[in-house]
Design a protein around this motif. Structure first.
Motif, PDB file in Angstrom:
ATOM      1  N   GLY A   2       0.824  -1.210   0.000  1.00 32.24           N
ATOM      2  CA  GLY A   2       0.000   0.000   0.000  1.00 32.24           C
ATOM      3  C   GLY A   2       0.852   1.252   0.000  1.00 32.24           C
ATOM      4  N   PHE A   3       0.405   2.294  -0.685  1.00 31.81           N
ATOM      5  CA  PHE A   3       1.202   3.510  -0.813  1.00 31.81           C
ATOM      6  C   PHE A   3       1.202   4.324   0.480  1.00 31.81           C
ATOM      7  CE2 PHE A   3       1.886   7.960  -2.159  1.00 31.81           C
ATOM      8  CZ  PHE A   3       3.118   7.812  -2.778  1.00 31.81           C
ATOM      9  N   PHE A   4       0.014   4.662   0.989  1.00 31.48           N
ATOM     10  CA  PHE A   4      -0.095   5.466   2.208  1.00 31.48           C
ATOM     11  C   PHE A   4      -0.278   4.557   3.422  1.00 31.48           C
ATOM     12  CE2 PHE A   4      -1.826   8.533  -0.998  1.00 31.48           C
ATOM     13  CZ  PHE A   4      -0.855   9.514  -0.845  1.00 31.48           C
ATOM     14  N   LEU A   5       0.346   4.935   4.539  1.00 32.88           N
ATOM     15  CA  LEU A   5       0.242   4.165   5.784  1.00 32.88           C
ATOM     16  C   LEU A   5      -0.626   4.885   6.807  1.00 32.88           C
ATOM     17  CD1 LEU A   5       3.933   2.910   6.146  1.00 32.88           C
ATOM     18  CD2 LEU A   5       2.007   1.850   4.970  1.00 32.88           C
ATOM     19  N   TRP A   6      -1.672   5.545   6.369  1.00 36.71           N
ATOM     20  CA  TRP A   6      -2.492   6.368   7.238  1.00 36.71           C
ATOM     21  C   TRP A   6      -3.137   5.564   8.368  1.00 36.71           C
ATOM     22  CZ3 TRP A   6      -5.326   9.089   2.591  1.00 36.71           C
ATOM     23  CH2 TRP A   6      -4.409   9.935   1.946  1.00 36.71           C
ATOM     24  N   GLU A   7      -3.429   4.308   8.140  1.00 37.19           N
ATOM     25  CA  GLU A   7      -4.087   3.501   9.168  1.00 37.19           C
ATOM     26  C   GLU A   7      -3.085   2.840  10.119  1.00 37.19           C
ATOM     27  OE1 GLU A   7      -7.099   0.874   7.821  1.00 37.19           O
ATOM     28  OE2 GLU A   7      -8.014   2.349   6.463  1.00 37.19           O
ATOM     29  N   PHE A   8      -1.798   3.091   9.876  1.00 38.84           N
ATOM     30  CA  PHE A   8      -0.753   2.511  10.721  1.00 38.84           C
ATOM     31  C   PHE A   8       0.206   3.614  11.159  1.00 38.84           C
ATOM     32  CE2 PHE A   8      -2.232  -0.832   7.897  1.00 38.84           C
ATOM     33  CZ  PHE A   8      -2.498  -1.862   8.790  1.00 38.84           C
ATOM     34  N   PRO A   9      -0.173   4.406  12.165  1.00 41.89           N
ATOM     35  CA  PRO A   9       0.654   5.550  12.572  1.00 41.89           C
ATOM     36  C   PRO A   9       2.050   5.158  13.048  1.00 41.89           C
ATOM     37  CG  PRO A   9      -1.132   5.162  14.146  1.00 41.89           C
ATOM     38  CD  PRO A   9      -1.424   4.327  12.945  1.00 41.89           C
ATOM     39  N   GLU A  10       2.222   3.919  13.502  1.00 38.79           N
ATOM     40  CA  GLU A  10       3.546   3.461  13.925  1.00 38.79           C
ATOM     41  C   GLU A  10       4.380   2.953  12.751  1.00 38.79           C
ATOM     42  OE1 GLU A  10       4.768   3.816  17.047  1.00 38.79           O
ATOM     43  OE2 GLU A  10       2.897   4.921  17.378  1.00 38.79           O
ATOM     44  N   LYS A  11       3.789   3.033  11.547  1.00 42.45           N
ATOM     45  CA  LYS A  11       4.483   2.625  10.319  1.00 42.45           C
ATOM     46  C   LYS A  11       5.013   1.195  10.451  1.00 42.45           C
ATOM     47  CE  LYS A  11       3.751   6.946   9.326  1.00 42.45           C
ATOM     48  NZ  LYS A  11       2.450   7.314   8.781  1.00 42.45           N
ATOM     49  N   LEU A  12       6.285   0.993  10.131  1.00 43.86           N
ATOM     50  CA  LEU A  12       6.853  -0.349  10.137  1.00 43.86           C
ATOM     51  C   LEU A  12       6.998  -0.932  11.536  1.00 43.86           C
ATOM     52  CD1 LEU A  12       7.297   0.356   7.183  1.00 43.86           C
ATOM     53  CD2 LEU A  12       9.573  -0.612   7.332  1.00 43.86           C
ATOM     54  N   ASN A  13       6.832  -0.111  12.548  1.00 40.68           N
ATOM     55  CA  ASN A  13       6.883  -0.615  13.924  1.00 40.68           C
ATOM     56  C   ASN A  13       5.569  -1.271  14.344  1.00 40.68           C
ATOM     57  OD1 ASN A  13       9.543   0.223  14.424  1.00 40.68           O
ATOM     58  ND2 ASN A  13       8.837   2.307  14.863  1.00 40.68           N
ATOM     59  N   ASP A  14       4.561  -1.139  13.514  1.00 43.20           N
ATOM     60  CA  ASP A  14       3.273  -1.748  13.802  1.00 43.20           C
ATOM     61  C   ASP A  14       3.310  -3.216  13.366  1.00 43.20           C
ATOM     62  OD1 ASP A  14       0.525  -2.664  13.410  1.00 43.20           O
ATOM     63  OD2 ASP A  14      -0.048  -0.586  13.810  1.00 43.20           O
ATOM     64  N   SER A  15       3.170  -4.116  14.316  1.00 42.03           N
ATOM     65  CA  SER A  15       3.299  -5.543  13.998  1.00 42.03           C
ATOM     66  C   SER A  15       2.220  -6.014  13.033  1.00 42.03           C
ATOM     67  CB  SER A  15       3.255  -6.380  15.278  1.00 42.03           C
ATOM     68  OG  SER A  15       2.060  -6.124  15.999  1.00 42.03           O
ATOM     69  N   GLU A  16       1.033  -5.408  13.107  1.00 40.83           N
ATOM     70  CA  GLU A  16      -0.018  -5.800  12.172  1.00 40.83           C
ATOM     71  C   GLU A  16       0.331  -5.362  10.750  1.00 40.83           C
ATOM     72  OE1 GLU A  16      -4.836  -5.494  11.393  1.00 40.83           O
ATOM     73  OE2 GLU A  16      -3.984  -4.749  13.276  1.00 40.83           O
ATOM     74  N   TYR A  17       0.934  -4.171  10.628  1.00 43.76           N
ATOM     75  CA  TYR A  17       1.340  -3.757   9.285  1.00 43.76           C
ATOM     76  C   TYR A  17       2.403  -4.700   8.722  1.00 43.76           C
ATOM     77  CZ  TYR A  17       3.193  -1.558   5.221  1.00 43.76           C
ATOM     78  OH  TYR A  17       3.593  -1.361   3.938  1.00 43.76           O
ATOM     79  N   ARG A  18       3.313  -5.152   9.546  1.00 41.93           N
ATOM     80  CA  ARG A  18       4.351  -6.062   9.069  1.00 41.93           C
ATOM     81  C   ARG A  18       3.740  -7.365   8.553  1.00 41.93           C
ATOM     82  NH1 ARG A  18       9.326  -4.256  11.058  1.00 41.93           N
ATOM     83  NH2 ARG A  18      10.258  -6.304  11.369  1.00 41.93           N
ATOM     84  N   GLU A  19       2.714  -7.831   9.224  1.00 38.25           N
ATOM     85  CA  GLU A  19       2.014  -9.014   8.723  1.00 38.25           C
ATOM     86  C   GLU A  19       1.313  -8.695   7.401  1.00 38.25           C
ATOM     87  OE1 GLU A  19      -1.647 -12.070   9.727  1.00 38.25           O
ATOM     88  OE2 GLU A  19      -1.105 -10.541  11.200  1.00 38.25           O
ATOM     89  N   LEU A  20       0.649  -7.538   7.337  1.00 37.45           N
ATOM     90  CA  LEU A  20      -0.018  -7.133   6.099  1.00 37.45           C
ATOM     91  C   LEU A  20       0.971  -7.081   4.950  1.00 37.45           C
ATOM     92  CD1 LEU A  20      -2.381  -5.920   4.429  1.00 37.45           C
ATOM     93  CD2 LEU A  20      -1.754  -3.677   5.376  1.00 37.45           C
TER      94      LEU A  20
END
Length: 827
Positions: free
Chosen positions: A536-554
């Motif tokens: 995904g281009f924008f990380l608006w739903e993950f304010p912790e960016k790459l530190n968000d464990s759910e984003y890393r799974e995504l």
């Protein structure tokens, strides 16, 4: 005369004409007739002939139906064009999408009362001479599609001083009829029924006014102005803001592949892409110096993670006033030639962003402006400052160029060739090809392009600008295949070597899921090359960016999906996306990412052969399940599974399965549901376990497993482990057979990056599996090319639960030395 009485009058006229003709024959045969009576009869026959409401043409007919003229033209036995316009008006139109010239087609034209029937060997078109209603029937006489009665509409419209019409045509579809296509949107829909779609190109949606039906036909509405597609259980309608006429094409096909083949015959075939485009691509918004960009490639090489290309995003040209100068004017790129050479020395390729607009201080702007070839619409960037938010009191002055103008397209290429192509840049990232358009003021659409108002040709902008680059590069050299990554598309763009991505999407699980149906409907619109920003281009739903464990799974799940798209490309803003940003080797996310990048490369012989199937046989990479299993109604509306090529069923994981993950909880096994289509057996790619089709199963899907199933009868070539696509030749391949049905596969090879294949310089090796005899037949090689492997080894594996597990087979059933002659292998 009232409309309802016209048909009765015509029928009566036809009957009287027939009676008069027969009477004339009898009198002539008897030899007894008065001259005066003969003259009257001849006059009556002549009058009835003049009043015929249609005229035959070389391609079909033109008919005068009430207040509307209708022309039906057969472009082939399977493709029909229908145009309509008000009586007393005229128009001239040269299609921007359609490039096929009508074939000479044998037709039978018969009138039955007020119905006119036109038959080819494949279909019949019926025209109601009373009201102009057109109906399309199969060769067997079954109604496939019909216009609604009085469904044609023309409303006077002033198009920037030009008198024309807004046009609309309605159709009747079966209530339960499933249709697909219309480009791609972000709605997560597979079946495109019961909706209203405002079709005007934008950042994350590309509209193609074409749909195809599960019944086996396609419909292309050939109009480029803003268009509304609306559908209900009662009526389906295309309505366009501007049109001198109603203009659409009906195409018949036995299945989805056949319909796509007709659409490509009409609007253009797909050229071969270079082999290196099917490897892994890394990008971000943005690498800010040539050292950083080259350093990313070098890091991948040091890690031993495969990579074929790097993408240089915007602002390498300097300030916004120099927007899209097509030169390295930023001081962080001091030696452009060394920059490109350094990437090539690492056995990687580079593509670079170019836009549809120019800053006021660029050479392009000055030349285009002098020729009146710049448009007056508000576009990106709006400010000359790069600060965010934009400082609108310092306007950038950036303007979109008139891509409809042939001279403007040549000027665009001239600077692209001199500034970038001459350096050895390998391909083009054509951003904002919709183009970016803010405010949408009425005067924006009034702007007079080379082809009329911007309103008239709005949606075809990507087709024109992408086509300009393709045609100009082809004119320069045939030694390098054109490759274009672009953000927007229109009907016919498949002929221009372009891969379209879904724009600046927001990272979320819903967005990931929506990409699947977007790509499938885009494919069903006839355009096979497609991809999305992995992660995904924008990380608006993950304010912790790459530190968000759910984003890393995504991100890991999106990588898995990306490995089974026509292009595997990671990109995004707000945080870098390189593999080393997600940990180190031995950690769950890193290992999952690396696993699927490697799997992509192992499948390159299969992917490249599929690419040839797309070019030579009008096939598709991403195949909605209804394409291969239309008789199984359970698959008609499945929007989260698909076939990749004709052998691999892909079921991406599109929901968080480890939301409670802490300290190693990735080891917990979660499962996802997969529907296996009826009509085939399916082998689990990871375990070798075979399942019957026609049922839903549960598949364990830990973080490194995406459900993959291979169709029974498939023959799958597995390539070597490599660091880039052409690092090793294919002199030794694993040939996997998935038993349970007869099957075949053609291995395609060529020189990987030129157009010599167009002159027959390529080879094919056809494999056939006979299930009952348990034999693999390797036919004699056909064709040749420079650098071809004359001798090779095929390591044959018949997959079951004990071998052929995942990427590496544990047991080779037979090793075959192949020298180009027919070989039969008993297994």
């Amino acid at each position: 005369m009232k409309k309802q009485s016209i048909g009765s009058f015509r029928r009566c006229l036809n009957q009287i004409s027939g009676m008069a003709t027969e009477t004339m024959r009898r009198i002539v045969r008897s030899g007894q007739f008065p001259v005066k009576g003969l003259i009257i009869i001849f006059l009556f026959i002549s009058f009835s002939g003049v009043s015929q409401p249609f005229q035959k043409t070389e391609k079909g007919v033109v008919a005068h139906c009430n207040s509307v003229d209708v022309e039906i033209q057969f472009f082939s036995n399977s493709i029909v064009r229908v145009t309509k316009w008000p009586n007393g008006t005229s128009f001239t139109k040269e299609s921007l999408s359609v490039i096929k010239a009508p074939e000479k087609t044998a037709l039978r034209i018969q009138q039955d009362g007020n119905f006119l029937n036109l038959r080819s060997s494949r279909l019949m078109v019926q025209l109601n001479l009373d009201n102009g209603q057109v109906t399309f029937l199969s060769g067997n006489g079954d109604v496939m599609l019909s216009e609604s009665k009085s469904g044609a509409e023309f409303i006077d419209f002033d198009d920037a001083g030009v008198k024309t019409f807004s046009v609309s045509q309605s159709f009747n579809l079966d209530e339960e009829e499933a249709i697909y296509g219309l480009g791609f949107q972000q709605k997560g829909r597979m079946i495109q029924r019961n909706l209203v779609m405002n079709m005007i190109q934008n950042n994350t949606e590309s509209f193609v006014p074409f749909f195809q039906s599960v019944k086996g036909y396609g419909l292309f509405w050939d109009n480029y102005s803003p268009t509304t597609f609306s559908d209900s259980s009662n009526v389906t309608t295309f309505s366009s803001v501007v049109g001198d006429c109603i203009d659409y094409y009906y195409m018949a096909g036995a299945n989805a592949d056949a319909v796509i083949a007709q659409m490509r015959e009409l609007t253009g075939q797909v050229p071969m892409f270079p082999l290196w485009t099917y490897g892994y691509w890394q990008s971000k918004e943005r690498y800010k110096s040539q050292e950083e960009t080259v350093g990313i490639v070098r890091k991948y090489r040091e890690l031993g993670v495969p990579l074929d290309g790097i993408i240089q995003d915007w602002q390498y040209w300097g300030s916004n006033y120099l927007w899209n100068a097509m030169e390295f004017l930023d001081q962080e790129f001091p030696n452009p030639q060394k920059f490109v050479d350094d990437v090539h020395a690492l056995n990687a390729r580079m593509i670079i962003t170019i836009w549809s607009s120019f800053g006021p201080m660029t050479k392009q702007y000055r030349e285009l402006d002098a020729g009146g070839m710049l448009m007056n619409i508000s576009t990106w960037p709006q400010s000359g400052s790069t600060l965010w938010p934009p400082k609108l009191d310092y306007p950038s002055g950036v303007r979109v160029y008139d891509a409809y103008h042939p001279e403007a397209r040549d000027i665009y290429w001239k600077y692209l060739n001199d500034g970038l192509f001459s350096l050895g840049i390998d391909g083009w990232w054509m951003d904002s090809t919709e183009p970016d358009h803010f405010d949408w003021l009425p005067e924006d659409f009034d702007f007079k392009t080379y082809l009329g108002s911007f309103r008239r040709v709005r949606n075809a902008y990507p087709l024109m600008t992408v086509g300009g680059v393709y045609k100009n590069q082809r004119a320069v050299t045939s030694d390098k295949r054109v490759f274009i990554l672009t953000r927007s598309a229109f009907a016919g763009q498949q002929r221009y070597g372009a891969n379209t991505w879904t724009g600046d999407v927001i990272a979320s699980w819903e967005t990931l899921r929506n990409q699947i149906s977007a790509g499938l409907n885009f494919t069903l619109s006839g355009i096979p090359h497609w991809n999305s920003d992995i992660g995904g281009f924008f990380l608006w739903e993950f304010p912790e960016k790459l530190n968000d464990s759910e984003y890393r799974e995504l991100y890991a799940r999106w990588i898995q999906f990306g490995a089974f798209c026509p292009m595997m490309r990671s990109h995004g803003a707000e945080a870098p996306r390189e593999i080393f940003q997600f940990g180190t080797k031995g950690e769950h996310i890193y290992d999952a990412i690396e696993k699927y990048i490697n799997l992509r490369y192992r499948l390159l012989p299969y992917i490249y052969s599929t690419s040839w199937d797309v070019t030579a046989n009008q096939s598709s990479f991403m195949r909605a399940l209804m394409m291969d299993f239309a008789s199984d109604k359970n698959v008609w509306d499945i929007n989260n599974q698909y076939m990749f090529g004709k052998s691999i069923l892909v079921s991406p994981v599109t929901e968080a399965m480890y939301s409670d993950k802490v300290n190693g909880s990735f080891d917990k096994v979660k499962s996802s549901s997969v529907y296996l289509p009826e009509g085939a057996d399916w082998t689990d790619f990871w375990t070798g376990v075979r399942h019957r089709g026609g049922k839903t199963i549960s598949k364990e899907s830990p973080i490194d497993i995406m459900p993959l199933y291979i169709r029974a009868g498939s023959i799958l070539p597995i390539g070597p482990n490599v660091q880039y696509a052409s690092e090793k030749d294919w002199s030794s391949l694993e040939i996997r057979i998935y038993p349970g049905a007869n099957g075949e596969f053609t291995l395609y090879e060529d020189e990987n990056d030129n157009y010599n294949y167009e002159n027959g310089l390529y080879s094919q090796i056809h494999f056939t599996w006979n299930e009952s005899k348990k034999t693999l037949t390797i036919d004699a090689r056909k064709g040749s090319f420079s650098g071809m492997q004359n001798e090779r080894i095929f390591k044959v594996v018949v997959v079951d639960e004990s071998n052929g597990i995942g990427m590496d087979s544990h047991v080779i059933d037979k090793e075959v030395k192949y020298r180009g002659r027919k070989t039969v292998v008993k297994l």
